[in-house]
Scaffold this motif. Structure first.
Motif, PDB file in Angstrom:
ATOM      1  N   GLU A 101       0.834  -1.211   0.000  1.00 54.40           N
ATOM      2  CA  GLU A 101       0.000   0.000   0.000  1.00 54.40           C
ATOM      3  C   GLU A 101       0.863   1.254   0.000  1.00 54.40           C
ATOM      4  O   GLU A 101       0.392   2.340   0.307  1.00 54.40           O
ATOM      5  N   GLU A 102       2.143   1.101  -0.360  1.00 55.85           N
ATOM      6  CA  GLU A 102       3.090   2.220  -0.329  1.00 55.85           C
ATOM      7  C   GLU A 102       2.729   3.322  -1.315  1.00 55.85           C
ATOM      8  O   GLU A 102       2.848   4.493  -1.005  1.00 55.85           O
ATOM      9  N   SER A 103       2.340   2.929  -2.514  1.00 56.42           N
ATOM     10  CA  SER A 103       1.995   3.906  -3.547  1.00 56.42           C
ATOM     11  C   SER A 103       1.086   3.217  -4.551  1.00 56.42           C
ATOM     12  O   SER A 103       0.969   1.975  -4.547  1.00 56.42           O
ATOM     13  N   TYR A 104       0.504   4.010  -5.421  1.00 58.58           N
ATOM     14  CA  TYR A 104      -0.351   3.411  -6.445  1.00 58.58           C
ATOM     15  C   TYR A 104       0.437   2.404  -7.280  1.00 58.58           C
ATOM     16  O   TYR A 104      -0.021   1.278  -7.507  1.00 58.58           O
ATOM     17  N   ALA A 105       1.631   2.790  -7.716  1.00 60.18           N
ATOM     18  CA  ALA A 105       2.434   1.906  -8.574  1.00 60.18           C
ATOM     19  C   ALA A 105       2.780   0.608  -7.852  1.00 60.18           C
ATOM     20  O   ALA A 105       2.683  -0.481  -8.435  1.00 60.18           O
ATOM     21  N   GLU A 106       3.171   0.696  -6.594  1.00 58.15           N
ATOM     22  CA  GLU A 106       3.507  -0.520  -5.847  1.00 58.15           C
ATOM     23  C   GLU A 106       2.267  -1.368  -5.591  1.00 58.15           C
ATOM     24  O   GLU A 106       2.329  -2.590  -5.668  1.00 58.15           O
ATOM     25  N   SER A 107       1.146  -0.714  -5.276  1.00 53.76           N
ATOM     26  CA  SER A 107      -0.097  -1.463  -5.084  1.00 53.76           C
ATOM     27  C   SER A 107      -0.498  -2.167  -6.369  1.00 53.76           C
ATOM     28  O   SER A 107      -0.850  -3.352  -6.355  1.00 53.76           O
ATOM     29  N   ARG A 108      -0.443  -1.448  -7.473  1.00 53.38           N
ATOM     30  CA  ARG A 108      -0.798  -2.029  -8.776  1.00 53.38           C
ATOM     31  C   ARG A 108       0.077  -3.244  -9.066  1.00 53.38           C
ATOM     32  O   ARG A 108      -0.421  -4.313  -9.406  1.00 53.38           O
ATOM     33  N   ASP A 109       1.397  -3.075  -8.913  1.00 46.69           N
ATOM     34  CA  ASP A 109       2.311  -4.187  -9.197  1.00 46.69           C
ATOM     35  C   ASP A 109       2.062  -5.363  -8.254  1.00 46.69           C
ATOM     36  O   ASP A 109       2.077  -6.525  -8.662  1.00 46.69           O
ATOM     37  N   SER A 110       1.829  -5.065  -6.992  1.00 44.51           N
ATOM     38  CA  SER A 110       1.591  -6.110  -6.002  1.00 44.51           C
ATOM     39  C   SER A 110       0.267  -6.826  -6.268  1.00 44.51           C
ATOM     40  O   SER A 110       0.187  -8.062  -6.175  1.00 44.51           O
ATOM     41  N   LEU A 111      -0.766  -6.079  -6.615  1.00 49.86           N
ATOM     42  CA  LEU A 111      -2.062  -6.682  -6.946  1.00 49.86           C
ATOM     43  C   LEU A 111      -1.942  -7.587  -8.170  1.00 49.86           C
ATOM     44  O   LEU A 111      -2.432  -8.715  -8.164  1.00 49.86           O
ATOM     45  N   LEU A 112      -1.268  -7.102  -9.197  1.00 50.79           N
ATOM     46  CA  LEU A 112      -1.102  -7.920 -10.408  1.00 50.79           C
ATOM     47  C   LEU A 112      -0.273  -9.168 -10.129  1.00 50.79           C
ATOM     48  O   LEU A 112      -0.600 -10.257 -10.604  1.00 50.79           O
ATOM     49  N   ASN A 113       0.784  -9.031  -9.356  1.00 54.07           N
ATOM     50  CA  ASN A 113       1.617 -10.182  -9.007  1.00 54.07           C
ATOM     51  C   ASN A 113       0.801 -11.216  -8.234  1.00 54.07           C
ATOM     52  O   ASN A 113       0.857 -12.409  -8.531  1.00 54.07           O
ATOM     53  N   ASN A 114       0.035 -10.757  -7.254  1.00 59.72           N
ATOM     54  CA  ASN A 114      -0.772 -11.682  -6.463  1.00 59.72           C
ATOM     55  C   ASN A 114      -1.890 -12.303  -7.299  1.00 59.72           C
ATOM     56  O   ASN A 114      -2.241 -13.465  -7.100  1.00 59.72           O
ATOM     57  N   TYR A 115      -2.420 -11.563  -8.241  1.00 52.87           N
ATOM     58  CA  TYR A 115      -3.432 -12.123  -9.145  1.00 52.87           C
ATOM     59  C   TYR A 115      -2.809 -13.230  -9.995  1.00 52.87           C
ATOM     60  O   TYR A 115      -3.397 -14.301 -10.167  1.00 52.87           O
ATOM     61  N   MET A 116      -1.605 -12.981 -10.512  1.00 47.65           N
ATOM     62  CA  MET A 116      -0.929 -14.014 -11.303  1.00 47.65           C
ATOM     63  C   MET A 116      -0.634 -15.245 -10.455  1.00 47.65           C
ATOM     64  O   MET A 116      -0.793 -16.385 -10.907  1.00 47.65           O
TER      65      MET A 116
END
Length: 127
Positions: free
Chosen positions: A21-36
């Motif tokens: 939840e550090e930033s939008y970019a980190e959240s986006r990357d983390s969400l996509l990684n966890n989705y994969m």
């Protein structure tokens, strides 16, 4: 369900596995990684099903009655299937926790919605 969701939240925090939840970019990357990662685990569930179907076919080919063959195959994959489903649940819980969604409330609300659908599929007996 609340206990499982709370356990997962604490466990993921202890392991450093929360969705960022550090930033939008980190959240986006983390969400996509966890989705994969979730989709990978779902594919592993499919592999266990495939294993059960192949075992069943092999047993039937060797003269075993189909129902008994399938029961034996299910028993043989049960432990690994449980592990793969648990992995799926863990990733789903990450999403529930990240978005602040109550698993139990969401589940029961969705089941009620499905129950009351006007266009739901009709269940047909396979017997």
């Amino acid at each position: 369900m609340k206990d499982i969701q709370n356990f997962a939240k604490q466990y993921q925090k202890e392991m450093g596995w929360e969705i960022s939840e550090e930033s939008y970019a980190e959240s986006r990357d983390s969400l996509l990684n966890n989705y994969m990662l979730l989709t990978t685990e779902v594919a592993e569930v499919a592999e266990e099903l495939r294993q059960a179907f192949n075992l069943t076919a092999s047993y039937v080919e060797n003269g075993m009655e189909e129902k008994k063959a399938f029961e034996l195959a299910k028993d043989q994959i049960k432990e690994n299937m449980g592990k793969e489903l648990a992995d799926c649940l863990a990733y789903l819980l990450k999403f529930y926790n990240f978005f602040g969604i109550d698993l139990e409330e969401s589940f029961y609300a969705k089941m009620e919605e499905v129950k009351n659908r006007k266009n739901k599929d009709l269940v047909k007996s396979t017997k």
